[in-house]
Design a protein around this motif. Structure first.
Motif, PDB file in Angstrom:
ATOM      1  N   ILE A  63       0.853  -1.188   0.000  1.00  0.00           N
ATOM      2  CA  ILE A  63       0.000   0.000   0.000  1.00  0.00           C
ATOM      3  C   ILE A  63       0.888   1.236   0.000  1.00  0.00           C
ATOM      4  O   ILE A  63       1.688   1.440   0.912  1.00  0.00           O
ATOM      5  CB  ILE A  63      -0.943  -0.008   1.224  1.00  0.00           C
ATOM      6  CG1 ILE A  63      -1.823  -1.270   1.174  1.00  0.00           C
ATOM      7  CG2 ILE A  63      -1.784   1.262   1.258  1.00  0.00           C
ATOM      8  CD1 ILE A  63      -2.616  -1.522   2.432  1.00  0.00           C
ATOM      9  N   TYR A  66      -2.555   6.124  -1.849  1.00  0.00           N
ATOM     10  CA  TYR A  66      -3.903   5.693  -2.237  1.00  0.00           C
ATOM     11  C   TYR A  66      -3.887   4.566  -3.257  1.00  0.00           C
ATOM     12  O   TYR A  66      -4.921   4.230  -3.822  1.00  0.00           O
ATOM     13  CB  TYR A  66      -4.695   6.886  -2.779  1.00  0.00           C
ATOM     14  CG  TYR A  66      -4.824   7.976  -1.758  1.00  0.00           C
ATOM     15  CD1 TYR A  66      -5.687   7.821  -0.677  1.00  0.00           C
ATOM     16  CD2 TYR A  66      -4.063   9.138  -1.841  1.00  0.00           C
ATOM     17  CE1 TYR A  66      -5.791   8.802   0.287  1.00  0.00           C
ATOM     18  CE2 TYR A  66      -4.170  10.128  -0.883  1.00  0.00           C
ATOM     19  CZ  TYR A  66      -5.034   9.955   0.180  1.00  0.00           C
ATOM     20  OH  TYR A  66      -5.139  10.921   1.131  1.00  0.00           O
ATOM     21  N   GLU A  67      -2.722   3.987  -3.486  1.00  0.00           N
ATOM     22  CA  GLU A  67      -2.604   2.913  -4.467  1.00  0.00           C
ATOM     23  C   GLU A  67      -2.182   1.615  -3.804  1.00  0.00           C
ATOM     24  O   GLU A  67      -1.379   1.605  -2.872  1.00  0.00           O
ATOM     25  CB  GLU A  67      -1.573   3.277  -5.545  1.00  0.00           C
ATOM     26  CG  GLU A  67      -1.991   4.446  -6.400  1.00  0.00           C
ATOM     27  CD  GLU A  67      -0.933   4.813  -7.424  1.00  0.00           C
ATOM     28  OE1 GLU A  67       0.152   4.215  -7.441  1.00  0.00           O
ATOM     29  OE2 GLU A  67      -1.210   5.734  -8.210  1.00  0.00           O
ATOM     30  N   GLY A  68      -2.710   0.534  -4.334  1.00  0.00           N
ATOM     31  CA  GLY A  68      -2.313  -0.791  -3.898  1.00  0.00           C
ATOM     32  C   GLY A  68      -1.637  -1.509  -5.042  1.00  0.00           C
ATOM     33  O   GLY A  68      -2.074  -1.419  -6.187  1.00  0.00           O
ATOM     34  N   VAL A  96      -8.266  -3.204   1.649  1.00  0.00           N
ATOM     35  CA  VAL A  96      -7.414  -2.063   1.305  1.00  0.00           C
ATOM     36  C   VAL A  96      -8.242  -0.820   0.994  1.00  0.00           C
ATOM     37  O   VAL A  96      -7.794   0.296   1.234  1.00  0.00           O
ATOM     38  CB  VAL A  96      -6.408  -2.396   0.173  1.00  0.00           C
ATOM     39  CG1 VAL A  96      -5.471  -3.503   0.612  1.00  0.00           C
ATOM     40  CG2 VAL A  96      -7.087  -2.729  -1.130  1.00  0.00           C
ATOM     41  N   VAL A 101      -7.287   3.005  -0.064  1.00  0.00           N
ATOM     42  CA  VAL A 101      -6.821   2.707  -1.423  1.00  0.00           C
ATOM     43  C   VAL A 101      -7.962   2.935  -2.414  1.00  0.00           C
ATOM     44  O   VAL A 101      -9.087   2.496  -2.186  1.00  0.00           O
ATOM     45  CB  VAL A 101      -6.301   1.248  -1.507  1.00  0.00           C
ATOM     46  CG1 VAL A 101      -6.050   0.828  -2.943  1.00  0.00           C
ATOM     47  CG2 VAL A 101      -5.039   1.096  -0.670  1.00  0.00           C
ATOM     48  N   MET A 104      -5.683   0.081  -7.838  1.00  0.00           N
ATOM     49  CA  MET A 104      -4.769  -1.049  -7.633  1.00  0.00           C
ATOM     50  C   MET A 104      -4.139  -1.453  -8.956  1.00  0.00           C
ATOM     51  O   MET A 104      -4.754  -1.305 -10.008  1.00  0.00           O
ATOM     52  CB  MET A 104      -5.518  -2.249  -7.050  1.00  0.00           C
ATOM     53  CG  MET A 104      -6.073  -1.986  -5.668  1.00  0.00           C
ATOM     54  SD  MET A 104      -6.879  -3.433  -4.970  1.00  0.00           S
ATOM     55  CE  MET A 104      -5.453  -4.304  -4.355  1.00  0.00           C
TER      56      MET A 104
END
Length: 149
Positions: A63, A66-68, A96, A101, A104
């Protein structure tokens, strides 16, 4: 009965065993220990309660804001084609998303059509390829994003 739970460092031996069954270049136990100990990762395990709570699969996610970034998705060979991977990914996305998140990404071998179709069914779309990303055998990776988590 298959259940799901968060991985803890003590699960690393079992996760590394599933990893060896699924990948030609497996990650080390130490890599999983490090990730399980980090607050910037989330690993979800699939557990077979009827087989003494055996770890039969896992999915990991790094993580970053804000991105996985999904690291690995693995299901022990004898448990494949039962929808466990899809269930596991849906639960991971839930987890997530609750951590903020909103998008992704992942990579998949271009030849892994079943995985690519699974990811597409979960809203991931191809945005390009990474040449020679995989080794043993050498193969390109399909880069996929889901920007609507």
């Amino acid at each position: 009965m298959i259940t799901f739970r968060k991985m803890v460092p003590e699960d690393c031996d079992a996760v590394a065993e599933v990893e060896k069954q699924c990948f030609s270049t497996p990650w080390s136990r130490e890599s999983f220990w490090r990730d399980a100990s980090s607050s910037d990762t989330y690993y979800l395990l699939a557990i077979d309660e009827e087989a003494d709570n055996k770890v039969i699969g896992y999915v990991g996610c790094w993580i970053l804001a804000y991105e996985g970034s999904i690291t690995n998705v693995a299901i022990a060979p004898e448990y494949r084609r039962q929808g466990i991977g899809r269930q596991m990914l849906l639960k991971l996305i839930e987890e997530v998303k609750a951590r903020g998140v909103t998008a992704m990404t992942l990579e998949a071998r271009v030849s892994n059509t079943p995985a690519i179709k699974l990811y597409e069914g979960l809203g991931f779309r191809s945005v390009g390829q990474r040449p020679k990303y995989y080794t043993s055998p050498v193969e390109d990776a399909e880069i996929m994003w889901n920007t609507h988590i």
